[in-house]
Design a protein around this motif. Structure first.
Motif, PDB file in Angstrom:
ATOM      1  N   ARG A  46       0.800  -1.225   0.000  1.00  0.00           N
ATOM      2  CA  ARG A  46       0.000   0.000   0.000  1.00  0.00           C
ATOM      3  C   ARG A  46       0.832   1.274   0.000  1.00  0.00           C
ATOM      4  O   ARG A  46       0.354   2.310  -0.464  1.00  0.00           O
ATOM      5  CB  ARG A  46      -0.935   0.011   1.209  1.00  0.00           C
ATOM      6  N   ALA A  47       2.054   1.199   0.551  1.00  0.00           N
ATOM      7  CA  ALA A  47       2.812   2.447   0.691  1.00  0.00           C
ATOM      8  C   ALA A  47       4.307   2.205   0.728  1.00  0.00           C
ATOM      9  O   ALA A  47       4.787   1.214   1.292  1.00  0.00           O
ATOM     10  CB  ALA A  47       2.389   3.187   1.960  1.00  0.00           C
ATOM     11  N   PHE A  48       5.038   3.114   0.115  1.00  0.00           N
ATOM     12  CA  PHE A  48       6.480   3.260   0.347  1.00  0.00           C
ATOM     13  C   PHE A  48       6.624   3.843   1.749  1.00  0.00           C
ATOM     14  O   PHE A  48       7.078   3.182   2.675  1.00  0.00           O
ATOM     15  CB  PHE A  48       7.063   4.190  -0.719  1.00  0.00           C
ATOM     16  N   VAL A  49       6.217   5.081   1.910  1.00  0.00           N
ATOM     17  CA  VAL A  49       6.048   5.733   3.214  1.00  0.00           C
ATOM     18  C   VAL A  49       4.921   6.732   3.040  1.00  0.00           C
ATOM     19  O   VAL A  49       4.994   7.622   2.187  1.00  0.00           O
ATOM     20  CB  VAL A  49       7.330   6.461   3.672  1.00  0.00           C
ATOM     21  N   ALA A  50       3.863   6.578   3.828  1.00  0.00           N
ATOM     22  CA  ALA A  50       2.672   7.415   3.636  1.00  0.00           C
ATOM     23  C   ALA A  50       2.763   8.755   4.343  1.00  0.00           C
ATOM     24  O   ALA A  50       1.814   9.532   4.308  1.00  0.00           O
ATOM     25  CB  ALA A  50       1.432   6.674   4.106  1.00  0.00           C
ATOM     26  N   GLY A  51       3.890   9.042   4.983  1.00  0.00           N
ATOM     27  CA  GLY A  51       4.058  10.333   5.652  1.00  0.00           C
ATOM     28  C   GLY A  51       4.745  10.148   6.983  1.00  0.00           C
ATOM     29  O   GLY A  51       5.389   9.130   7.235  1.00  0.00           O
ATOM     30  N   ALA A  52       4.587  11.141   7.841  1.00  0.00           N
ATOM     31  CA  ALA A  52       5.152  11.075   9.181  1.00  0.00           C
ATOM     32  C   ALA A  52       4.060  10.660  10.167  1.00  0.00           C
ATOM     33  O   ALA A  52       2.877  10.628   9.833  1.00  0.00           O
ATOM     34  CB  ALA A  52       5.742  12.423   9.579  1.00  0.00           C
ATOM     35  N   ASP A  53       4.476  10.332  11.374  1.00  0.00           N
ATOM     36  CA  ASP A  53       3.545   9.925  12.415  1.00  0.00           C
ATOM     37  C   ASP A  53       2.851  11.171  12.969  1.00  0.00           C
ATOM     38  O   ASP A  53       3.458  11.959  13.698  1.00  0.00           O
ATOM     39  CB  ASP A  53       4.310   9.187  13.516  1.00  0.00           C
ATOM     40  N   ILE A  54       1.587  11.364  12.619  1.00  0.00           N
ATOM     41  CA  ILE A  54       0.873  12.589  12.970  1.00  0.00           C
ATOM     42  C   ILE A  54       0.710  12.730  14.478  1.00  0.00           C
ATOM     43  O   ILE A  54       0.797  13.837  15.020  1.00  0.00           O
ATOM     44  CB  ILE A  54      -0.506  12.632  12.281  1.00  0.00           C
ATOM     45  N   LYS A  55       0.506  11.648  15.182  1.00  0.00           N
ATOM     46  CA  LYS A  55       0.362  11.733  16.638  1.00  0.00           C
ATOM     47  C   LYS A  55       1.648  12.243  17.283  1.00  0.00           C
ATOM     48  O   LYS A  55       1.609  13.005  18.252  1.00  0.00           O
ATOM     49  CB  LYS A  55      -0.039  10.376  17.204  1.00  0.00           C
ATOM     50  N   GLU A  56       2.797  11.839  16.752  1.00  0.00           N
ATOM     51  CA  GLU A  56       4.053  12.376  17.249  1.00  0.00           C
ATOM     52  C   GLU A  56       4.168  13.862  16.929  1.00  0.00           C
ATOM     53  O   GLU A  56       4.695  14.636  17.728  1.00  0.00           O
ATOM     54  CB  GLU A  56       5.244  11.627  16.642  1.00  0.00           C
ATOM     55  N   PHE A  57       3.687  14.255  15.762  1.00  0.00           N
ATOM     56  CA  PHE A  57       3.702  15.670  15.389  1.00  0.00           C
ATOM     57  C   PHE A  57       2.955  16.512  16.410  1.00  0.00           C
ATOM     58  O   PHE A  57       3.375  17.614  16.751  1.00  0.00           O
ATOM     59  CB  PHE A  57       3.055  15.849  14.008  1.00  0.00           C
ATOM     60  N   LEU A  58       1.834  16.017  16.894  1.00  0.00           N
ATOM     61  CA  LEU A  58       1.056  16.759  17.879  1.00  0.00           C
ATOM     62  C   LEU A  58       1.865  16.983  19.155  1.00  0.00           C
ATOM     63  O   LEU A  58       1.810  18.051  19.756  1.00  0.00           O
ATOM     64  CB  LEU A  58      -0.240  16.016  18.192  1.00  0.00           C
ATOM     65  N   GLY A  59       2.625  15.973  19.549  1.00  0.00           N
ATOM     66  CA  GLY A  59       3.482  16.127  20.723  1.00  0.00           C
ATOM     67  C   GLY A  59       4.576  17.148  20.498  1.00  0.00           C
ATOM     68  O   GLY A  59       4.906  17.940  21.388  1.00  0.00           O
ATOM     69  N   VAL A  60       5.138  17.158  19.289  1.00  0.00           N
ATOM     70  CA  VAL A  60       6.175  18.133  18.951  1.00  0.00           C
ATOM     71  C   VAL A  60       5.619  19.538  19.008  1.00  0.00           C
ATOM     72  O   VAL A  60       6.245  20.467  19.526  1.00  0.00           O
ATOM     73  CB  VAL A  60       6.753  17.836  17.550  1.00  0.00           C
ATOM     74  N   ALA A  61       4.413  19.718  18.489  1.00  0.00           N
ATOM     75  CA  ALA A  61       3.795  21.041  18.494  1.00  0.00           C
ATOM     76  C   ALA A  61       3.577  21.533  19.921  1.00  0.00           C
ATOM     77  O   ALA A  61       3.801  22.706  20.228  1.00  0.00           O
ATOM     78  CB  ALA A  61       2.473  21.004  17.738  1.00  0.00           C
ATOM     79  N   ALA A  62       3.148  20.623  20.767  1.00  0.00           N
ATOM     80  CA  ALA A  62       2.885  21.004  22.151  1.00  0.00           C
ATOM     81  C   ALA A  62       4.166  21.437  22.858  1.00  0.00           C
ATOM     82  O   ALA A  62       4.147  22.322  23.724  1.00  0.00           O
ATOM     83  CB  ALA A  62       2.239  19.841  22.889  1.00  0.00           C
TER      84      ALA A  62
END
Length: 261
Positions: free
Chosen positions: A61-77
């Motif tokens: 289904r994917a090579f890489v479908a993106g970054a881990d969005i839940k981790e992104f939320l932690g980074v933003a916080a």
């Protein structure tokens, strides 16, 4: 280093690295980025028992479908968006500057960080099912792992700007027409055979000449200031309410309601 998310196999002087998180569509989390960094910066930096690398993703289904969005939320916080971008840029630069050619074998989605990872490789071979894109604006942020810099290099400023600002995906044939992809083959087996063919041909050339050719080609495009601007802008975007809304909408599978703040 013991790898959790990378699988390595070697045959006839070609090393295959498989990003192995198929249930998460091989999304780039912190552990995966750290493992890539370890491989390309130290673990295999000086080994000479292989002459080429195929980098691919597990599953169909994917090579890489993106970054881990839940981790992104932690980074933003935490307010560490710029630092996260700098780390990703450094790891991808190590791939781009690696002393033997690295071919991205793309099947399925290569989106966001996945597209950026593919662009950091020296060449890209795709199946007809491959899809490429930088959809970060849908989350209220921007590409942060080199996407604003390398996409310009491959397809030109106008089209790169269109894809980054719209977040639209393109199929493998369009990616090939634009110059983002070197070759498109109908199936994964045929695409893999093409990658092996290219690396076998390159493996018959002078190793020093190959290494120095990679260094010389990269020198033309080396612009740290542009990457620094991208990381700063990425960090700024991760601090916005729009990013929190965009990420939440992605996780909740709904349309984001951006407010411009």
């Amino acid at each position: 280093m013991t790898y959790q998310n990378l699988q390595l196999s070697q045959q006839d002087g070609i090393l295959t690295i498989t990003l192995n998180r198929p249930k998460a569509l091989n999304a780039l989390n912190t552990q995966t980025v750290q493992e890539l960094q370890s491989f390309f910066s130290s673990d295999y930096r000086d080994q000479d028992d292989f002459h080429g690398i195929i980098l691919t993703g597990a599953g169909d289904r994917a090579f890489v479908a993106g970054a881990d969005i839940k981790e992104f939320l932690g980074v933003a916080a935490d307010g560490n968006g710029a630092a996260m971008a700098h780390r990703g840029q450094q790891v991808f630069a190590q791939i781009e500057r690696f002393h033997v050619p690295v071919i991205a074998l793309v099947n399925g989605f290569a989106l966001g960080g996945g597209c950026e990872l593919a662009m950091a490789c020296h060449m890209r071979i795709a199946t007809s099912a491959a899809r490429f894109g930088q959809p970060e604006v849908n989350l209220g942020i921007i590409p942060g792992y080199g996407g604003t810099q390398r996409l310009n290099q491959y397809i030109g400023k106008g089209k790169a700007t269109e894809l980054i600002l719209t977040g639209n995906m393109i199929d493998a044939e369009e990616a090939h027409r634009l110059g983002l992809v070197n070759h498109v083959l109908p199936t994964l087996d045929e695409a893999r055979d093409k990658a092996i063919e290219l690396l076998t041909t390159i493996g018959g050339k002078g190793p020093i000449a190959i290494r120095e050719s990679i260094r010389a080609v990269n020198a033309y495009y080396d612009n740290p200031e542009g990457f620094a601007t991208e990381a700063e802008a990425f960090g700024k975007a991760t601090m916005t309410e729009d990013f929190k809304e965009g990420a939440a909408a992605f996780v909740e599978k709904r349309k984001a309601n951006f407010q411009g703040r």
